[in-house]
Every structure is written in C-alpha cells, then in structure tokens.
Design a protein around this motif. Structure first.
Motif, PDB file in Angstrom:
ATOM      1  N   LEU A  64       1.011  -1.156   0.165  1.00  0.00           N
ATOM      2  CA  LEU A  64       0.004   0.112  -0.097  1.00  0.00           C
ATOM      3  C   LEU A  64       0.860   1.365  -0.094  1.00  0.00           C
ATOM      4  O   LEU A  64       1.538   1.430   0.750  1.00  0.00           O
ATOM      5  CB  LEU A  64      -0.823  -0.013   1.233  1.00  0.00           C
ATOM      6  N   ASN A  65       0.811   2.078  -1.071  1.00  0.00           N
ATOM      7  CA  ASN A  65       1.753   3.235  -1.279  1.00  0.00           C
ATOM      8  C   ASN A  65       3.153   3.015  -0.980  1.00  0.00           C
ATOM      9  O   ASN A  65       3.963   3.606  -0.258  1.00  0.00           O
ATOM     10  CB  ASN A  65       1.166   4.246  -0.123  1.00  0.00           C
ATOM     11  N   ASN A  66       3.749   1.890  -1.711  1.00  0.00           N
ATOM     12  CA  ASN A  66       5.167   1.405  -1.569  1.00  0.00           C
ATOM     13  C   ASN A  66       5.553   1.220  -0.264  1.00  0.00           C
ATOM     14  O   ASN A  66       6.685   1.004  -0.182  1.00  0.00           O
ATOM     15  CB  ASN A  66       5.862   2.460  -2.183  1.00  0.00           C
ATOM     16  N   LYS A  67       4.554   0.778   0.626  1.00  0.00           N
ATOM     17  CA  LYS A  67       4.856   0.223   1.879  1.00  0.00           C
ATOM     18  C   LYS A  67       4.310  -1.115   1.877  1.00  0.00           C
ATOM     19  O   LYS A  67       3.201  -1.326   1.627  1.00  0.00           O
ATOM     20  CB  LYS A  67       4.318   1.009   3.099  1.00  0.00           C
ATOM     21  N   ILE A  68       5.098  -2.188   2.816  1.00  0.00           N
ATOM     22  CA  ILE A  68       4.660  -3.309   3.315  1.00  0.00           C
ATOM     23  C   ILE A  68       3.719  -3.452   4.550  1.00  0.00           C
ATOM     24  O   ILE A  68       4.191  -2.994   5.346  1.00  0.00           O
ATOM     25  CB  ILE A  68       5.697  -4.340   3.173  1.00  0.00           C
ATOM     26  N   PHE A  69       2.813  -3.986   4.107  1.00  0.00           N
ATOM     27  CA  PHE A  69       1.825  -4.263   5.619  1.00  0.00           C
ATOM     28  C   PHE A  69       1.620  -5.807   5.731  1.00  0.00           C
ATOM     29  O   PHE A  69       1.383  -6.621   4.775  1.00  0.00           O
ATOM     30  CB  PHE A  69       0.495  -3.720   5.352  1.00  0.00           C
ATOM     31  N   TYR A  70       2.101  -6.207   6.896  1.00  0.00           N
ATOM     32  CA  TYR A  70       1.897  -7.639   7.222  1.00  0.00           C
ATOM     33  C   TYR A  70       0.864  -8.035   8.278  1.00  0.00           C
ATOM     34  O   TYR A  70       0.904  -7.051   9.073  1.00  0.00           O
ATOM     35  CB  TYR A  70       3.404  -8.003   7.589  1.00  0.00           C
ATOM     36  N   ILE A  71      -0.077  -8.534   7.928  1.00  0.00           N
ATOM     37  CA  ILE A  71      -1.382  -8.774   8.687  1.00  0.00           C
ATOM     38  C   ILE A  71      -1.748 -10.031   9.318  1.00  0.00           C
ATOM     39  O   ILE A  71      -1.857 -10.845   8.461  1.00  0.00           O
ATOM     40  CB  ILE A  71      -2.406  -8.114   7.693  1.00  0.00           C
ATOM     41  N   GLY A  72      -1.957  -9.900  10.613  1.00  0.00           N
ATOM     42  CA  GLY A  72      -2.407 -11.228  10.990  1.00  0.00           C
ATOM     43  C   GLY A  72      -1.649 -12.500  11.179  1.00  0.00           C
ATOM     44  O   GLY A  72      -0.630 -12.427  11.185  1.00  0.00           O
ATOM     45  N   GLY A  73      -2.321 -13.767  11.036  1.00  0.00           N
ATOM     46  CA  GLY A  73      -1.514 -15.013  10.887  1.00  0.00           C
ATOM     47  C   GLY A  73      -1.847 -15.577  12.216  1.00  0.00           C
ATOM     48  O   GLY A  73      -2.485 -15.177  13.109  1.00  0.00           O
TER      49      GLY A  73
END
Length: 355
Positions: A252-261
C-alpha cells in the motif's frame, strides 16, 4: 496547577504520537458469503475475488464495492487452499495450493491454473515440475510475469523450502530461479518497485518428538529481498517484531503491510492474531505497529483497492477458536482429519484506511 497542566499536555501529545496509525472497519455487505479459511483475495479491474479455502471445492466469490454485494461465480475445479493467488490482466492465477489429501498429508497442485473473470471459467495451464510443487508459498507479479517463493512440499509434514520460481503466462512456461536466503512456508510475497520481499511464515517441517504441532512457534522473522535488476537476494536488517504463519501481506503506497496470522509462544498456545505491521523498505530500519484488526485471523486473504487494504476470510473470525491444543505438549495430528483451526459467521470483510 501549571505543572499539572503541562504534564497533562505532554501526556496527551505522547499518546497522540504513539497512537497506531490508520483504522480497520468491518463491512456489512448486502449479502453474506459462507466462511472460508486458507484462502486468497485478489483485485481484478475494480472487484475483489475470493479464491480457494479449506474443505470441499469452493466457488469464486466476487465483491463489488460499488454495490457492496457478493456474487457467486464459477466453482473451482477442485479444492485449493494454502495459496496466495495473484491477478494479472483480467485473470487470477494460482501457482501454489494444496488440492488433495487430509491434514497433515495434503498434496500440492500439479499444474498452474487461471480463473478468467470475463468468461467466468477456470483453465488448466502449464505443468509444474514435480520437485517444485508446493503450498503455503508467496506469490507476486512483476513486469507481466508471476513469481513464487518458498512454501512446503509435503502438506504439514515436511519439505519447507526456499525455492524461487517464475511463471510466464505469455509463454506458459515455468523457470527455476536462485533460492531465497531463508526457508519458510505459510508465508507471503510482496513486490515494491523493482524488488520482491519474502515475508512471514514459519518452518512447519519442525516437529518435536512429543508434539507434532510444535511448528506453530517456529516463525521466521527475517525478511528476504530479491532485486530484479541485479538478480541477487539479500536479507533486510528490519525483522518482523512478531512472526506468524498464515498471515497476509500487501503493498500500500509502496509500503509493506503484514497482517494477522497465527503463532504460539513458550507461554501461550497457538492462536490467530490481530497484529498489523508496516515497513517502508526504502527508508525504514524497523517495522511500525499500526492499527490492529477488529478480528484475529489466520489463513486470511488480503489485497489493495483504491488506496485501501481489504481482507476477507480466515480462521478465528466470529466465534472461530484457535487450533485445538496448538503449541501444547502432546498435540498430535488427527489422522486424515481437517487442519486445525476454525471459523464461524461469514467471511467478515474488513478494510483498512490511513485516513
């Protein structure tokens, strides 16, 4: 009195400065979709497509944000789960998934498959070399080609790897590339600029003698980076603060988002998580904690549309318990049974906005 006022102002400023950025909102669509986990969510031409999931073969479900509704599409040719599908043009591609066998002995797909969003049908494509077949891998798109990294070759028993491959849909050919620095499965891949990042996951091949499911805490914090320009791998200094398997990751907008798991620790049994972390790979030296999910999730699908992150599905949704005995001594796999974890309710579509 002035001192007290200053202290309160400082405290308020500190709280504002440390408040997690962004927010997640649960979307109540006009119709419900049956729950699914170990699935994937892909954007194609302004719509979201929910692909795969544990259990029997699932239909593709398409979400239209303009009407806030889901529409059932073509049935998958068979079960597809533990995958990160990708969109290219007007199609969704699947390079990795499990399609046969019960937990923990699932068998990976023998071929690449695509779903045509215009024709609403599935197509069988190139055969995947037998030694490169796997599930729980990360997939991403770069310059019209599809890339798959890491994964596990033998269900939840063995074969966690660092394999890296390319599939060219224009020629329907499969090419092996240099291995990533770290092995991982139940992981993700994200492309930012001219680089691919292998993120999250765990080593599901590690089983303690008295606890088959001890792999839940064997998470990988290292983030590996492949430079398409140089053709070389490196590992970032910025490690994930808390690792998980079965999370999702997006750009998102050249940023990495790591979510949940999901993860287990030495003091806590395995369970789905709400954590969300963000990294700007161009300048950040550490991950930033952003707003938590409303619902803890594992095996969730995620994608980006119109400057927002959308996620759907995943075990641990409404009423979904963590895996039974996850991370506890004596936890052994049920023979030919379903994978651990669960979910109730619907797919629980959730959207993240920075504003």
């Amino acid at each position: 009195m002035k001192k007290i006022l200053v202290i309160l102002l400082l405290a308020g400023g500190l709280a504002t400065a440390t408040r997690a950025q962004g927010h997640w909102q649960l979307i109540k669509s006009t119709n419900k979709v049956a729950p699914r986990s170990e699935c994937s969510l892909v954007v194609v031409e302004g719509k979201l497509y929910l692909i795969g999931g544990d259990g029997p073969a699932r239909p593709v479900e398409a979400y239209d944000p303009k009407t806030d509704s889901w529409a059932q599409k073509a049935m998958a040719p068979f079960t597809m789960h533990h995958l990160q599908a990708v969109g290219l043009g007007d199609k969704v591609y699947v390079l990795d998934a499990f399609y046969q066998g019960g937990y923990p002995d699932q068998v990976p797909l023998p071929n690449v498959y695509s779903y045509d969003t215009k024709k609403d049908n599935w197509q069988k494509l190139a055969e995947i070399p037998a030694e490169r077949r796997r599930g729980g891998a990360g997939e991403a798109v770069y310059n019209g080609k599809l890339y798959i990294v890491c994964g596990i070759t033998h269900g939840h028993r063995s074969g966690t790897n660092s394999m890296f491959d390319c599939y060219d849909p224009a020629t329907d050919k499969w090419t092996s590339l240099p291995d990533a620095p770290h092995i991982r499965d139940h992981s993700m891949a994200v492309v930012v600029g001219d680089k691919l990042y292998a993120i999250g996951g765990r080593n599901t091949s590690l089983h303690d003698a008295d606890n088959f499911m001890s792999f839940f805490n064997k998470v990988v914090l290292d983030v590996d980076c492949y430079d398409f320009k140089t053709g070389k791998w490196s590992t970032l200094d910025a490690k994930l603060p808390m690792g998980t398997g079965g999370g999702t990751a997006v750009n998102l907008n050249n940023k990495i988002f790591y979510i949940g798991g999901e993860r287990a620790t030495d003091t806590q049994p395995n369970g789905p998580q709400k954590d969300v972390y963000c990294l700007d790979p161009a300048k950040d030296t550490q991950w930033q904690k952003v707003a938590d999910l409303n619902q803890a999730r594992n095996g969730v699908g995620g994608t980006v549309l119109n400057g927002k992150i959308y996620i759907a599905g995943g075990g641990g949704g409404p009423g979904g318990p963590p895996p039974p005995n996850g991370g506890k001594p004596g936890a052994n796999p049920p023979p030919n049974g379903p994978p651990p974890g669960g979910n109730e309710g619907d797919i629980a579509l959730e959207v993240f906005s920075l504003k």
